[in-house]
Design a protein around this motif. Sequence first.
Motif, PDB file in Angstrom:
ATOM      1  N   CYS A  92       5.037 115.888  48.722  1.00 58.97           N
ATOM      2  CA  CYS A  92       4.814 116.058  47.281  1.00 58.97           C
ATOM      3  C   CYS A  92       5.079 117.512  46.900  1.00 58.97           C
ATOM      4  O   CYS A  92       4.326 118.396  47.335  1.00 58.97           O
ATOM      5  CB  CYS A  92       3.383 115.677  46.909  1.00 58.97           C
ATOM      6  N   PRO A  93       6.104 117.794  46.119  1.00 63.39           N
ATOM      7  CA  PRO A  93       6.413 119.182  45.748  1.00 63.39           C
ATOM      8  C   PRO A  93       5.236 119.916  45.111  1.00 63.39           C
ATOM      9  O   PRO A  93       5.113 121.129  45.256  1.00 63.39           O
ATOM     10  CB  PRO A  93       7.573 119.025  44.755  1.00 63.39           C
ATOM     11  N   GLU A  94       4.363 119.182  44.414  1.00 61.31           N
ATOM     12  CA  GLU A  94       3.222 119.818  43.758  1.00 61.31           C
ATOM     13  C   GLU A  94       2.044 119.993  44.722  1.00 61.31           C
ATOM     14  O   GLU A  94       1.077 120.679  44.423  1.00 61.31           O
ATOM     15  CB  GLU A  94       2.786 118.970  42.559  1.00 61.31           C
ATOM     16  N   SER A  95       2.114 119.330  45.876  1.00 64.18           N
ATOM     17  CA  SER A  95       1.120 119.430  46.966  1.00 64.18           C
ATOM     18  C   SER A  95      -0.125 118.574  46.774  1.00 64.18           C
ATOM     19  O   SER A  95      -0.865 118.339  47.727  1.00 64.18           O
ATOM     20  CB  SER A  95       0.663 120.879  47.205  1.00 64.18           C
ATOM     21  N   THR A  96      -0.408 118.115  45.547  1.00 67.70           N
ATOM     22  CA  THR A  96      -1.669 117.426  45.283  1.00 67.70           C
ATOM     23  C   THR A  96      -1.515 116.008  44.754  1.00 67.70           C
ATOM     24  O   THR A  96      -2.521 115.319  44.531  1.00 67.70           O
ATOM     25  CB  THR A  96      -2.488 118.206  44.237  1.00 67.70           C
ATOM     26  N   PHE A  97      -0.282 115.549  44.505  1.00 65.50           N
ATOM     27  CA  PHE A  97      -0.028 114.256  43.876  1.00 65.50           C
ATOM     28  C   PHE A  97      -0.585 114.213  42.452  1.00 65.50           C
ATOM     29  O   PHE A  97      -0.898 113.146  41.933  1.00 65.50           O
ATOM     30  CB  PHE A  97      -0.614 113.094  44.690  1.00 65.50           C
ATOM     31  N   ILE A  98      -0.708 115.379  41.821  1.00 68.55           N
ATOM     32  CA  ILE A  98      -1.137 115.440  40.432  1.00 68.55           C
ATOM     33  C   ILE A  98       0.018 115.957  39.592  1.00 68.55           C
ATOM     34  O   ILE A  98       0.588 117.015  39.872  1.00 68.55           O
ATOM     35  CB  ILE A  98      -2.357 116.366  40.244  1.00 68.55           C
ATOM     36  N   SER A  99       0.372 115.204  38.562  1.00 69.91           N
ATOM     37  CA  SER A  99       1.420 115.628  37.627  1.00 69.91           C
ATOM     38  C   SER A  99       0.867 115.530  36.214  1.00 69.91           C
ATOM     39  O   SER A  99       0.487 114.444  35.769  1.00 69.91           O
ATOM     40  CB  SER A  99       2.661 114.739  37.764  1.00 69.91           C
TER      41      SER A  99
END
Length: 410
Positions: free
Chosen positions: A135-142
């Motif tokens: 996950c590029p954001e690291s947290t699976f939060i968008s």
Amino acid sequence: MNILVANWTWFPSGGDWTYIENVTKLYEKNGHQVIPFSMQDERNFPTAYQKYFISNINYKNLNLNKKLTAGFKVLSKSIYSKEAQQCLENLLNTVDIQLAHLNLINHYITPSILKILKQKNIPIIWTLHDYTAICPESTFISNDKICEACKGGKFYNAILNKCKKNSLLPSIAASAENYVHHLNGYYKDVDHFICPSVFSYEKYKSFHFFEDKLHHLYHGYDFNGNINIQPLQKAGEKYIVYVGRLEKIKGVHTLIKAMKANPGIPLKIIGYGTQEEELKKFVAENQLTNIEFTGKKSKEEVWTLINQAAFLVCPSEWYEVLGFTIVEAMLLGKPVIGSNIGAIPETVIDNQTGLLFNPGDETELANKINKLFNDDALIAKLAGNARIHADNLFNPQKHFEGLKKIIPAL
């Protein structure tokens, strides 16, 4: 054997450092020598190997610089580090390393060092403290919501959705980082990946991330050897506690809203973060006199405040990989009210070691807080179970035995 332990910091920096500290002691207890590899920082614990650390990278300052050149500097440093490769090579030419144990190295040391380790035929294990590899954001939060749009290597979705800081340039950098690391085959050089929870193990597995190299192994925590708290006060206020960063994904806003329905229950919020002022403003505007922001505290102060609390609340709204705050509370014999998400249900067993609620549901959380706070018998029952459960799950020797199954030479 000499074991290289790599992490972005060599000072207390969160749950990753709690693990570093514990696994280092575990290795040393079993006759091995730990050789650190990290980044220069004045907060680092002193070590003879500091001269091999990479130079300090302050992404906060770089991100404040809106120039395009600064953006490319952030991008290049987070993907590939020639300096890290050279520093590591200098270290390996000086010290004979038999095993490399990687931790949080993305964005700073970078996975580019894997090629150097592989060239030296050094076995590599990597503890996955977050979801950066998938996950590029690291947290699976968008944009404040759970998102798995990048599944199947579709990292371009991070750009389309502006997942990183809701900004285009950081999202491009994060997406490019994942593409480069995967296309260059960096992760193929790792021999074993360790997932600290069943949830993170299953999540990586569902993304088909080197399934044959994945292992589930709970962290070991020698809490009795680390703990230093003040004795319980004989008489004092009864309160509940939150410990962690003050960020949207941590669900603090949901907890504070839940406290509106419980004006007679004191809450201490320990920690700091980007939402601190916003949360304080909400508390002031709603005249919530039962909420106290304590700010950042030392580890010993945190343990003391948890130890004197009725219970801890963990209202996270992201896929927690493990949650060391919950672990510490339970090892102190405290029940936890936690959101039913990520790895939290592996420690917070509903009606056994604590209570679960649906993430983001302030009404359900308010009811659970009221129920537990006003039932001392239930608190005592859950507290006893919590301590036993945590002692069993995070036993240091059990963790080392698990490492030995992965690396028999240990």
